[in-house]
Design a protein around this motif. Structure first.
Motif, PDB file in Angstrom:
ATOM      1  N   ILE A 303       0.726  -1.220   0.133  1.00  0.00           N
ATOM      2  CA  ILE A 303       0.010   0.029  -0.079  1.00  0.00           C
ATOM      3  C   ILE A 303       0.815   1.399  -0.186  1.00  0.00           C
ATOM      4  N   ARG A 304       2.154   1.117   0.626  1.00  0.00           N
ATOM      5  CA  ARG A 304       2.827   2.304   0.687  1.00  0.00           C
ATOM      6  C   ARG A 304       3.640   2.707  -0.550  1.00  0.00           C
ATOM      7  N   ASP A 305       4.076   1.472  -1.048  1.00  0.00           N
ATOM      8  CA  ASP A 305       5.029   1.594  -2.103  1.00  0.00           C
ATOM      9  C   ASP A 305       4.304   1.675  -3.585  1.00  0.00           C
ATOM     10  N   LYS A 306       3.056   1.199  -3.675  1.00  0.00           N
ATOM     11  CA  LYS A 306       2.387   1.074  -4.781  1.00  0.00           C
ATOM     12  C   LYS A 306       1.458   2.386  -5.070  1.00  0.00           C
ATOM     13  N   ARG A 307       1.688   3.323  -5.830  1.00  0.00           N
ATOM     14  CA  ARG A 307       1.004   4.478  -5.630  1.00  0.00           C
ATOM     15  C   ARG A 307      -0.363   4.555  -6.143  1.00  0.00           C
ATOM     16  N   LEU A 308      -0.770   3.605  -7.499  1.00  0.00           N
ATOM     17  CA  LEU A 308      -1.941   3.185  -7.829  1.00  0.00           C
ATOM     18  C   LEU A 308      -2.904   2.779  -6.745  1.00  0.00           C
ATOM     19  N   LEU A 309      -2.315   1.949  -5.969  1.00  0.00           N
ATOM     20  CA  LEU A 309      -3.302   1.264  -4.971  1.00  0.00           C
ATOM     21  C   LEU A 309      -3.549   2.465  -3.999  1.00  0.00           C
ATOM     22  N   SER A 310      -2.457   3.183  -3.519  1.00  0.00           N
ATOM     23  CA  SER A 310      -2.653   4.226  -2.471  1.00  0.00           C
ATOM     24  C   SER A 310      -3.995   5.198  -3.081  1.00  0.00           C
ATOM     25  N   VAL A 311      -3.862   5.386  -4.320  1.00  0.00           N
ATOM     26  CA  VAL A 311      -4.901   6.379  -4.692  1.00  0.00           C
ATOM     27  C   VAL A 311      -6.372   5.878  -4.882  1.00  0.00           C
ATOM     28  N   VAL A 312      -6.423   4.601  -5.262  1.00  0.00           N
ATOM     29  CA  VAL A 312      -7.708   3.766  -5.052  1.00  0.00           C
ATOM     30  C   VAL A 312      -8.164   3.786  -3.792  1.00  0.00           C
ATOM     31  N   LEU A 313      -7.360   3.173  -2.868  1.00  0.00           N
ATOM     32  CA  LEU A 313      -7.852   3.109  -1.492  1.00  0.00           C
ATOM     33  C   LEU A 313      -8.584   4.718  -0.936  1.00  0.00           C
ATOM     34  N   ASP A 314      -7.715   5.697  -1.143  1.00  0.00           N
ATOM     35  CA  ASP A 314      -8.080   7.013  -0.798  1.00  0.00           C
ATOM     36  C   ASP A 314      -9.472   7.368  -1.496  1.00  0.00           C
ATOM     37  N   PHE A 315      -9.492   7.251  -2.665  1.00  0.00           N
ATOM     38  CA  PHE A 315     -10.894   7.419  -3.642  1.00  0.00           C
ATOM     39  C   PHE A 315     -11.965   6.680  -2.924  1.00  0.00           C
ATOM     40  N   HIS A 316     -11.826   5.182  -2.565  1.00  0.00           N
ATOM     41  CA  HIS A 316     -12.689   4.571  -2.062  1.00  0.00           C
ATOM     42  C   HIS A 316     -13.242   4.892  -0.579  1.00  0.00           C
ATOM     43  N   ALA A 317     -12.007   5.316   0.024  1.00  0.00           N
ATOM     44  CA  ALA A 317     -12.441   5.591   1.476  1.00  0.00           C
ATOM     45  C   ALA A 317     -13.245   7.075   1.403  1.00  0.00           C
ATOM     46  N   GLY A 318     -12.986   7.945   0.671  1.00  0.00           N
ATOM     47  CA  GLY A 318     -13.786   9.153   0.420  1.00  0.00           C
ATOM     48  C   GLY A 318     -15.049   8.756  -0.309  1.00  0.00           C
ATOM     49  N   ALA A 319     -15.472   7.821  -0.974  1.00  0.00           N
ATOM     50  CA  ALA A 319     -16.531   7.407  -1.377  1.00  0.00           C
ATOM     51  C   ALA A 319     -17.410   6.820  -0.384  1.00  0.00           C
ATOM     52  N   LEU A 320     -16.991   6.119   0.346  1.00  0.00           N
ATOM     53  CA  LEU A 320     -17.579   5.402   1.736  1.00  0.00           C
ATOM     54  C   LEU A 320     -18.233   6.730   2.531  1.00  0.00           C
ATOM     55  N   MET A 321     -17.355   7.635   2.904  1.00  0.00           N
ATOM     56  CA  MET A 321     -17.863   8.591   3.631  1.00  0.00           C
ATOM     57  C   MET A 321     -18.807   9.460   2.976  1.00  0.00           C
ATOM     58  N   ALA A 322     -18.840   9.650   1.493  1.00  0.00           N
ATOM     59  CA  ALA A 322     -19.958  10.334   0.794  1.00  0.00           C
ATOM     60  C   ALA A 322     -21.325   9.515   0.853  1.00  0.00           C
ATOM     61  N   ILE A 323     -21.413   8.267   1.092  1.00  0.00           N
ATOM     62  CA  ILE A 323     -22.597   7.353   1.074  1.00  0.00           C
ATOM     63  C   ILE A 323     -23.115   7.607   2.307  1.00  0.00           C
ATOM     64  N   ASP A 324     -22.225   7.611   3.592  1.00  0.00           N
ATOM     65  CA  ASP A 324     -22.616   8.037   4.751  1.00  0.00           C
ATOM     66  C   ASP A 324     -23.223   9.074   4.916  1.00  0.00           C
ATOM     67  N   SER A 325     -22.749  10.288   4.140  1.00  0.00           N
ATOM     68  CA  SER A 325     -23.298  11.726   4.327  1.00  0.00           C
ATOM     69  C   SER A 325     -24.723  11.624   3.593  1.00  0.00           C
ATOM     70  N   ALA A 326     -24.624  11.040   2.666  1.00  0.00           N
ATOM     71  CA  ALA A 326     -25.986  11.127   1.977  1.00  0.00           C
ATOM     72  C   ALA A 326     -27.036  10.158   2.640  1.00  0.00           C
ATOM     73  N   LYS A 327     -26.690   9.470   3.176  1.00  0.00           N
ATOM     74  CA  LYS A 327     -27.555   8.543   4.120  1.00  0.00           C
ATOM     75  C   LYS A 327     -28.197   9.306   5.116  1.00  0.00           C
ATOM     76  N   ARG A 328     -27.367  10.316   5.800  1.00  0.00           N
ATOM     77  CA  ARG A 328     -27.953  11.574   6.668  1.00  0.00           C
ATOM     78  C   ARG A 328     -29.098  12.337   5.981  1.00  0.00           C
ATOM     79  N   LEU A 329     -28.983  12.466   4.765  1.00  0.00           N
ATOM     80  CA  LEU A 329     -29.923  13.246   3.949  1.00  0.00           C
ATOM     81  C   LEU A 329     -31.072  12.541   3.449  1.00  0.00           C
ATOM     82  N   GLY A 330     -31.065  11.072   4.004  1.00  0.00           N
ATOM     83  CA  GLY A 330     -32.175  10.309   3.459  1.00  0.00           C
ATOM     84  C   GLY A 330     -32.321   9.665   2.377  1.00  0.00           C
ATOM     85  N   ILE A 331     -30.851   9.586   1.748  1.00  0.00           N
ATOM     86  CA  ILE A 331     -30.432   8.908   0.544  1.00  0.00           C
ATOM     87  C   ILE A 331     -29.706   7.620   0.934  1.00  0.00           C
ATOM     88  N   SER A 332     -30.600   6.232   0.523  1.00  0.00           N
ATOM     89  CA  SER A 332     -30.080   5.377   0.884  1.00  0.00           C
ATOM     90  C   SER A 332     -29.326   4.522  -0.281  1.00  0.00           C
TER      91      SER A 332
END
Length: 634
Positions: A303-332
């Motif tokens: 994860i530390r050495d592979k830049r592509l994997l690091s980018v992917v994991l960061d993007f995925h983490a942000g996406a999961l937080m967005a889904i959680d934020s949307a849920k608070r707005l009533g969007i499942s």
């Protein structure tokens, strides 16, 4: 009285039939456009015989429908019926072209039957299914209301639609097998009107297709033209009003892009009304097949050495937080994460293994070839495919390109400088490779001084340097804008250092560039100098500002114990934007008209649909260095 009216109606009907006309009884919910399409005539033909229909269309009323105005020969309607497949093992030197000739099919038909050929070359030993067809030819007169038209050079769908008084969608309905891009010489079905009734195409004008829900106000904002100006150029608007798909004639100098400053950045929170569960797929190259789950240390190092994997994991983490934020707005959200492994072949397998017909949107993949395959594969079902981290090779009608085009960034920066009324002078410094850019800037600012990098000694190659004497007596008291156009870190660092030394009390130097690339980064570039020069550039995203997104950073740090990267912010912004737009309309297309602008943590979105392509984000930032921070420029 009723008897007299009945006799008159019978006589009128008989007379109309004798003149080759039909009648139609209007049903509840029917429109003139739908009725015209049913009888393969134009709305204008119906209005000509039924003027009252322009103001009101009553269910149960009777319309007079014309047949042909000009007689034409029956139109051969040819189609091929798939009757089976023949197996073929590829031999040495065989190609798709030779196989298409051998079996009497097209290369595209072979590819459709063997989907792996979209991403892989044909090889000896491949086992193929060769489709077998039978050709069926019917001759239809289509009530003599259409005729064949040969496409002329420089004619596209919109011009032909305008010429015959129909919408682009109606033209497509008349020609189900029409290509997305038509070519001169193509034969199309068009309304059978007289040649004298065809609208003339004037090449000194632009033409524009009205999008769904666009009114005169939206067009005023988008095109800079009032209702009166549009009606003068398009007299039919006074009778029919604006309708989706209608092709309008515009002045040659009309602004074809929606101006960012004319549209307020609108929050969608107050417009959410569609709270059905959103089915989303995220396709990213996690490459889980390469990870040894038994070795925690090895996985951490990867994860530390592979830049592509690091980018992917960061993007995925942000996406999961967005889904959680949307849920608070009533969007499942019903989320499915798919690992493309950064392989086009694996992407093909995912398309074959999953039914995407019920998905509301697909985010990714990152690989351009894989993205192209997904977009093309889901185009028929109109499933939106979001290009979140890269620019796609082709923006199909179902593609949402979230990264603005470079030309848009350049234009925004140029317009920003032009609008600065406090500047006294413009200077353009560039390397030899960027001489054409320098000349273009000179054309925009005729009084500007041009300075080019020097050639290396005993060589015609660019040395990527200028002498201090080149800047002597260039800067006078007041404000000077300096364009620096280069991709050389050596030239950028030396010029930035020299310019910084010339900034004194009454001399203000503002550094700008049309292309902020890696030449302006790295250990050779002093950020103090960039701050002193108030370095300006156009950017897809603003750098992270704690003051504007403190709650997001706090939540992210609490969950992952690190500050969010720009990829985490992008994952959050893209995903939340998609979910909120889906909740603000029937689908992503309806909620992505050009007057809807949104802004989240680091990114903002305002999509503009091309005439026959997809949606491209045209929202961007002009940012500057200020006190060692990057902030939004006013």
């Amino acid at each position: 009285m009723r008897t007299i009216l009945g006799i008159l109606f019978i006589v009128l009907t008989f007379h109309l039939n004798a003149q080759n006309y039909k009648t139609h009884t209007v049903k509840e919910g029917e429109t003139i456009e739908a009725i015209a399409k049913q009888y393969l005539v134009t709305p204008f033909d119906i209005f000509a015989l039924n003027p009252d229909a322009k103001s009101k269309l009553q269910p149960g009323s009777t319309l007079i429908i014309p047949n042909s105005k000009v007689k034409n020969e029956p139109i051969p309607d040819e189609f091929r019926d798939l009757i089976g497949y023949k197996n073929h093992k590829v031999k040495r030197k065989e190609t798709l072209y030779s196989l298409s000739k051998k079996y009497g099919v097209t290369e595209d038909e072979i590819k459709k039957a063997n989907r792996f050929l979209y991403s892989e070359n044909l090889k000896k030993g491949n086992r193929l299914r060769i489709p077998k067809y039978r050709t069926i030819i019917n001759k239809q007169t289509l009530s003599n209301t259409v005729r064949k038209y040969t496409v002329l050079p420089k004619e596209g769908k919109w011009r032909i639609a305008y010429k015959f008084g129909i919408t682009a969608e109606e033209l497509e309905s008349l020609n189900p097998g029409m290509n997305d891009v038509i070519q001169p010489g193509d034969q199309l079905n068009v309304p059978n009107i007289k040649v004298t009734e065809e609208k003339a195409i004037d090449t000194t004008y632009q033409y524009y297709e009205v999008l769904p829900k666009e009114g005169f106000y939206r067009l005023k904002v988008k095109l800079g033209l009032t209702q009166e100006e549009l009606e003068t150029l398009n007299p039919q608007l006074k009778e029919s009003g604006l309708k989706a798909g209608m092709v309008l004639k515009l002045p040659a100098d009309a602004e074809s892009e929606a101006l960012g400053e004319a549209i307020e950045s609108a929050s969608l929170v107050g417009k959410l009304n569609n709270f059905s569960t959103k089915k989303i797929a995220i396709m990213l190259p996690f490459q889980l097949n390469r990870i040894d789950t038994d070795s925690v240390q090895e996985t951490k190092e990867m994860i530390r050495d592979k830049r592509l994997l690091s980018v992917v994991l960061d993007f995925h983490a942000g996406a999961l937080m967005a889904i959680d934020s949307a849920k608070r707005l009533g969007i499942s959200t019903d989320l499915k994460v798919m690992d493309t492994r950064y392989q086009t072949a694996r992407t093909r397998e995912l398309l074959e293994e999953n039914d995407f017909s019920e998905y509301d949107a697909v985010i990714g993949p990152m690989n351009n070839d894989a993205f192209d395959r997904v977009a093309k594969g889901l185009k028929e079902d109109r499933i939106p495919v979001i290009a979140a981290l890269t620019k796609p090779k082709e923006v199909y009608s179902n593609v949402f390109q979230t990264i603005p085009e470079n030309k848009l960034l350049e234009k925004a920066m140029l317009d920003f400088v032009k609008a600065d009324s406090t500047k006294n002078k413009v200077v353009i410094i560039s390397d030899l490779k960027h001489r054409p850019i320098s000349n273009q800037l000179k054309a925009e600012f005729p009084a500007a001084k041009q300075i080019f990098s020097r050639k290396a000694k005993k060589s015609d190659k660019d040395g990527f340097f200028i002498y201090p004497v080149d800047l002597e007596n260039v800067f006078a008291p007041g404000k000077t804008i300096v364009f620096l156009e280069t991709d050389s870190n050596a030239l950028a660092s030396s010029v930035i250092s020299m310019l910084n030394g010339l900034v004194i009390e009454d001399i203000e130097i503002v550094l700008v560039t049309l292309d902020k690339n890696k030449a302006f980064e790295g250990k050779n570039i002093d950020n103090n100098h960039l701050s002193n020069l108030k370095f300006h550039y156009a950017s897809v995203n603003r750098d992270f500002e704690e003051s504007t997104s403190k709650s997001f950073e706090k939540a992210y740090r609490k969950m992952y114990r690190v500050s969010p990267s720009k990829y985490a912010c992008r994952g959050f912004d893209v995903t939340l934007d998609v979910l909120m737009r889906l909740a603000a309309g029937e689908d992503l297309y309806e909620a992505s008209t050009s007057d809807i602008a949104t802004e989240h943590i680091e990114n903002k979105f305002r999509y503009n649909k091309s005439l026959f392509g997809g949606y491209t984000n045209e929202a961007l930032y002009i940012v500057k260095y200020d006190d060692l921070k990057i902030v939004k420029a006013n």
